[in-house]
Design a protein around this motif. Structure first.
Motif, mmCIF file in Angstrom:
data_model
loop_
_atom_site.group_PDB
_atom_site.id
_atom_site.type_symbol
_atom_site.label_atom_id
_atom_site.label_comp_id
_atom_site.label_asym_id
_atom_site.label_seq_id
_atom_site.Cartn_x
_atom_site.Cartn_y
_atom_site.Cartn_z
ATOM 1 N N THR A 245 40.639 35.852 28.188
ATOM 2 C CA THR A 245 40.694 36.756 29.346
ATOM 3 C C THR A 245 39.892 36.180 30.508
ATOM 4 O O THR A 245 38.880 35.492 30.305
ATOM 5 N N TRP A 246 40.361 36.494 31.718
ATOM 6 C CA TRP A 246 39.700 36.114 32.967
ATOM 7 C C TRP A 246 39.383 37.397 33.734
ATOM 8 O O TRP A 246 40.278 38.205 33.966
ATOM 9 N N THR A 247 38.124 37.558 34.162
ATOM 10 C CA THR A 247 37.734 38.771 34.886
ATOM 11 C C THR A 247 36.998 38.382 36.166
ATOM 12 O O THR A 247 35.914 37.787 36.108
ATOM 13 N N TRP A 248 37.602 38.730 37.299
ATOM 14 C CA TRP A 248 37.053 38.374 38.621
ATOM 15 C C TRP A 248 36.367 39.574 39.267
ATOM 16 O O TRP A 248 36.842 40.705 39.154
ATOM 17 N N ASP A 249 35.288 39.311 39.968
ATOM 18 C CA ASP A 249 34.653 40.272 40.871
ATOM 19 C C ASP A 249 34.502 39.575 42.218
ATOM 20 O O ASP A 249 33.745 38.613 42.347
ATOM 21 N N PHE A 250 35.247 40.050 43.235
ATOM 22 C CA PHE A 250 35.280 39.365 44.534
ATOM 23 C C PHE A 250 34.117 39.743 45.450
ATOM 24 O O PHE A 250 34.011 39.214 46.551
ATOM 25 N N GLY A 251 33.260 40.665 45.018
ATOM 26 C CA GLY A 251 32.075 40.997 45.802
ATOM 27 C C GLY A 251 32.278 42.069 46.844
ATOM 28 O O GLY A 251 31.309 42.537 47.449
ATOM 29 N N ASP A 252 33.532 42.460 47.089
ATOM 30 C CA ASP A 252 33.810 43.493 48.086
ATOM 31 C C ASP A 252 34.331 44.778 47.442
ATOM 32 O O ASP A 252 34.928 45.622 48.104
ATOM 33 N N GLY A 253 34.110 44.908 46.122
ATOM 34 C CA GLY A 253 34.582 46.083 45.408
ATOM 35 C C GLY A 253 35.914 45.898 44.727
ATOM 36 O O GLY A 253 36.369 46.781 43.996
ATOM 37 N N ASP A 254 36.570 44.771 44.936
ATOM 38 C CA ASP A 254 37.875 44.519 44.327
ATOM 39 C C ASP A 254 37.729 43.508 43.197
ATOM 40 O O ASP A 254 36.734 42.775 43.121
ATOM 41 N N SER A 255 38.748 43.423 42.339
ATOM 42 C CA SER A 255 38.680 42.542 41.174
ATOM 43 C C SER A 255 40.080 42.084 40.803
ATOM 44 O O SER A 255 41.075 42.500 41.395
ATOM 45 N N ALA A 256 40.164 41.192 39.812
ATOM 46 C CA ALA A 256 41.450 40.696 39.311
ATOM 47 C C ALA A 256 41.266 40.252 37.871
ATOM 48 O O ALA A 256 40.140 39.959 37.424
ATOM 49 N N LEU A 257 42.396 40.164 37.143
ATOM 50 C CA LEU A 257 42.357 39.832 35.714
ATOM 51 C C LEU A 257 43.275 38.673 35.367
ATOM 52 O O LEU A 257 43.714 38.543 34.229
ATOM 53 N N ILE A 258 43.569 37.797 36.350
ATOM 54 C CA ILE A 258 44.382 36.616 36.079
ATOM 55 C C ILE A 258 43.563 35.366 36.386
ATOM 56 O O ILE A 258 42.515 35.439 37.034
ATOM 57 N N GLN A 259 44.063 34.224 35.929
ATOM 58 C CA GLN A 259 43.270 33.002 36.054
ATOM 59 C C GLN A 259 43.046 32.588 37.502
ATOM 60 O O GLN A 259 41.925 32.254 37.889
ATOM 61 N N SER A 260 44.091 32.608 38.297
ATOM 62 C CA SER A 260 43.991 32.087 39.675
ATOM 63 C C SER A 260 44.604 33.096 40.644
ATOM 64 O O SER A 260 45.777 32.986 41.012
ATOM 65 N N PRO A 261 43.820 34.085 41.077
ATOM 66 C CA PRO A 261 44.356 35.140 41.928
ATOM 67 C C PRO A 261 44.274 34.801 43.414
ATOM 68 O O PRO A 261 43.566 33.881 43.829
ATOM 69 N N ALA A 262 45.016 35.583 44.204
ATOM 70 C CA ALA A 262 44.883 35.596 45.659
ATOM 71 C C ALA A 262 44.193 36.897 46.044
ATOM 72 O O ALA A 262 44.373 37.928 45.380
ATOM 73 N N HIS A 263 43.392 36.838 47.120
ATOM 74 C CA HIS A 263 42.667 38.040 47.532
ATOM 75 C C HIS A 263 42.514 38.043 49.041
ATOM 76 O O HIS A 263 42.385 36.991 49.669
#
Length: 785
Positions: free
Chosen positions: A521-539
């Motif tokens: 699993t991949w878990t992202w926290d972009f620092g602005d309150g948003d997140s993603a659960l894929i390896q290479s996301p766009a934000h």
């Protein structure tokens, strides 16, 4: 005052962006900085300098003056004096470009490096050297170098140092016969090369190491089988002290992994060598940079007498310093670092404290200047600083250097000829530095294999220091010894990059993650309150700010995380002038406001003020503004006839004054005098968008130089209070008009504000009383703007 939004101008370009993949503000990895050492003033000839040549560099910002072989093709008093200083009636003097690399290549290196660094690199083509005839007297030599330094168009002039090997000679040492290279072992004894070898790339695959010194035995049986020719350029000194030293250095890094001899820390690296036998250290650095790629490693195995003992050569090497002390070497290292090379530099064996501001000022303070080199001190096997090692905050890490380092060369351990000589007693910062080079090569190889990209100088330094064995408690600071197990463990776990990290909102970013593990699993926290659960996301970042980004992976229960502070900078930065009103013949204050996402150390404000209302920009003030602490404030361009000036606000020249932190508020107050003949209805727009090609709005901070968005304000003449009937002047007819309005239903004053003669916000009998007293009893005049 009312903010005017009439003239938004969007930035034409982000001038430069930081491209480091690590945290832009990582405290352990200061950004590259250039400062010029003070011009020397010679009262006697130095003892260990090349007195047959003067190295001089022209000042930045003047382009690239043509030189016809005898003189610079520029006019003016200073150019005439320079041409006189380098001229000789008998052709005994000669001037040539200092770097042998062609100018086109130097320009390309500067362009690419400047884009990567985020600010302009020094122009290496401005370095020249003046050859002096043997017949020139000492007095004339002193006069010539001091004459060059007296010119403002000359940035610096000096006699270049003669470098020496950063090795230590010890005559009373009994070599041991153990062929044990303890620096390969696990921490806390060594750097744990064995752990790195267990991972793809951990033996230095895909990495090139270039050693800069004087000679090597390339045919040594334990260096790539003794069959390689890895020499790149430079005449090699035919002297055993040079070839033994160079061979010993390469042995620590890359001795073959076989059944005999030694084993190098990163034995699968590609080797290269550049000799200073026919070039200066700076020229060798440029040559090495030009013959390497991003991520490759350049080692400087030299030092030279420094200022402590007036640059005197000494057998005990006291006072010797690392090579970046001299400006040309610093600039060459800075260029290499900006171009993605990892430069490792021996600290030197002078027992010098680089934190001694009396001797070195701020030259070794990375808040003042930073070449990017990883500087290496020397310790004994228990991590205590060696007696001879240079030290201080600028020394990043240490290696071993007290006559017990096993490697190739010398023959005191074994051997019958230079091709099979081995030693057990290599020493100095010369033996310490190759250990760090080997560590860098292992980490670079692992990172390339796991993530497909290089570690830059800042990331590499952070990796070496973050996972390490500390030096033993001591007053000499030499930094820790890297521990490859911790570093490799972090590298293999998870890493991420972004296609960009600085932009204007709304700001779209594509993130790419990689790992040397089998990730579930991949878990992202972009620092602005948003997140993603894929390896290479766009934000997309929609809010202004500096954002931490964190990625966590789960690999069969093995949880790894990578986090980068202030990794994304989403800009919505503005600079604007507020509207203001004034009266004829008076002074009007115009406030300039700024909103900045990142801390700033320099703001440049181009101001155009031509319009119907005749204004003169007389002065400015930062009192009470967000730049109140700034020390370097001045007009850097003035053209009062065209009604335009450019103002520069800078924290200081030497970095001792705090930056302006992120925020919003006034940064300067401009004071304009209004023409005495100005009339109501006349206006002038205060434009901040820039003029010509040289004067543009600039925000410059530690991580970014860029143009803010701008908005212009308007200066106008306020309506005279009391002039109510539309005829010029304040006269009795205005009183009649006012009385009719107040008591007989007459027309209202035009404009209505002209009837508020006491400026209390209302029109009533109090205004009439003041008006009568003014007209007939010598009372106070109607209020102003």
């Amino acid at each position: 005052m009312v903010f005017s939004s009439r003239s938004w101008v969007f930035p034409t370009i982000l001038l430069f962006m930081v491209v480091f993949a690590g945290s832009a503000l990582a405290s352990m990895a200061p950004e590259l900085k250039r400062r010029v050492v003070d011009k020397p003033s010679y009262d006697q000839l130095p003892l260990n300098e090349n007195l047959d040549e003067i190295v001089f560099k022209l000042a930045e910002g003047m382009g690239q003056p043509e030189f016809d072989g005898t003189r610079f093709l520029r006019t003016g008093d200073e150019w005439d004096r320079l041409n006189t200083a380098i001229a000789s009636s008998n052709k005994a003097l000669s001037v040539q470009s200092h770097f042998q690399t062609d100018k086109t290549t130097l320009d390309q290196m500067r362009m690419v490096g400047s884009e990567r660094l985020g600010t302009l690199l020094p122009d290496l083509s401005l370095y020249h050297r003046l050859a002096l005839p043997e017949s020139m007297s000492p007095e004339d030599r002193l006069a010539r170098v001091n004459e060059l330094n007296a010119l403002e168009i000359v940035e610096i002039a000096y006699f270049a140092p003669i470098p020496e090997l950063a090795s230590i000679n010890e005559t009373n040492v009994s070599p041991g016969w153990e062929s044990e290279q303890y620096y390969l072992q696990a921490a806390p004894t060594g750097i744990d090369a064995y752990y790195a070898w267990g991972f793809p790339g951990g033996k230095g695959e895909g990495v090139k190491v270039i050693d800069i010194e004087g000679n090597w035995i390339e045919t040594h049986e334990d260096l790539h089988g003794g069959t390689d020719n890895f020499h790149i350029a430079g005449y090699r000194y035919d002297d055993p002290s040079w070839w033994n030293h160079g061979t010993a250095v390469l042995g620590e890094i890359a001795a073959d992994s076989n059944s005999f001899g030694m084993t190098g820390i990163a034995f699968n690296v590609d080797l290269g060598t550049v000799s200073i036998g026919s070039m200066t250290t700076a020229q060798a650095l440029v040559t090495a940079t030009n013959n390497s790629d991003t991520g490759d490693i350049i080692l400087i195995e030299l030092h030279a007498p420094g200022p402590h003992y007036d640059f005197e050569p000494r057998d005990d090497q006291l006072g010797y310093v690392c090579m970046e002390y001299w400006q040309e070497n610093f600039d060459a290292i800075l260029t290499a670092s900006a171009l993605g090379r990892i430069v490792v530099e021996a600290a030197g064996n002078g027992n010098e404290d680089f934190d001694d501001v009396g001797l070195y000022g701020s030259l070794f303070d990375t808040n003042y200047r930073n070449s990017g080199a990883i500087i290496v001190g020397a310790s004994n096997s228990y991590h205590y600083p060696a007696s001879f090692t240079n030290h201080g905050e600028r020394v990043d890490v240490h290696g071993f250097g007290t006559w017990d380092v096993y490697t190739l060369g010398y023959g005191d351990l074994y051997g019958s000829n230079p091709n099979n000589h081995y030693t057990s007693s290599f020493a100095g910062t010369s033996s310490a530095s190759p250990i760090i080079v080997g560590a860098c090569a292992c980490l670079q190889g692992v990172h390339l294999a796991a993530h497909g990209r290089i570690l830059n100088h800042a990331e590499m330094r952070t990796m070496l220091i973050s996972h390490s064995t500390p030096q033993a408690p001591h007053g000499k600071l030499i930094g820790p010894l890297p521990d490859l197990q911790g570093s490799v463990y972090e590298i293999v776990g998870v890493s991420f990059t972004a296609d960009t990290t600085i932009g204007w909102v709304p700001y779209d970013i594509n993130f790419t993650a990689s790992s040397g593990l089998s990730v579930d699993t991949w878990t992202w926290d972009f620092g602005d309150g948003d997140s993603a659960l894929i390896q290479s996301p766009a934000h997309t970042y929609t809010d202004q700010g500096m954002f931490d980004v964190r990625l966590e992976v789960n690999a069969g229960g093995d949880i790894r995380a990578a986090e980068r502070a202030n990794y994304v900078v989403a800009l919505a930065d503005t600079m604007l002038s507020y509207d203001a009103e004034g009266s004829a013949g008076e002074t009007v204050e115009v406030a300039v406001y700024a909103r900045n996402t990142i801390p700033l150390h320099t703001i440049e404000i181009p101001i155009e003020y031509a319009g119907d209302l005749d204004l003169d920009l007389d002065s400015f003030s930062t009192a009470g503004c967000r730049t109140d602490q700034f020390e370097d404030t001045m007009f850097i361009h003035e053209d009062p006839w065209a009604k335009r000036k450019t103002l520069k606000l800078a924290s200081s020249q030497n970095g001792t004054t705090p930056n302006m932190e992120s925020g919003i508020g006034p940064v300067v107050k401009l004071y304009f005098s209004v023409s005495p003949s100005a009339q109501f209805g006349q206006t002038t727009t205060i434009q901040l968008g820039g003029y010509g090609s040289s004067y543009t709005p600039v925000f410059n901070g530690p991580i970014l130089l860029y143009e803010p968005r701008i908005a212009s304000g308007i200066v106008s003449i306020c309506q005279p209070r009391g002039d109510m009937d539309g005829t010029p002047g304040i006269v009795v007819s205005d009183l009649t008009y006012f009385v009719a309005y107040l008591f007989a239903g007459g027309l209202a004053p035009s404009p209505i504000e002209s009837g508020d003669v006491n400026c209390d916000g209302e029109i009533n009998i109090a205004d009439l009383t003041l008006f009568v007293e003014y007209l007939f009893l010598g009372g106070d005049p109607p209020c102003g703007c």
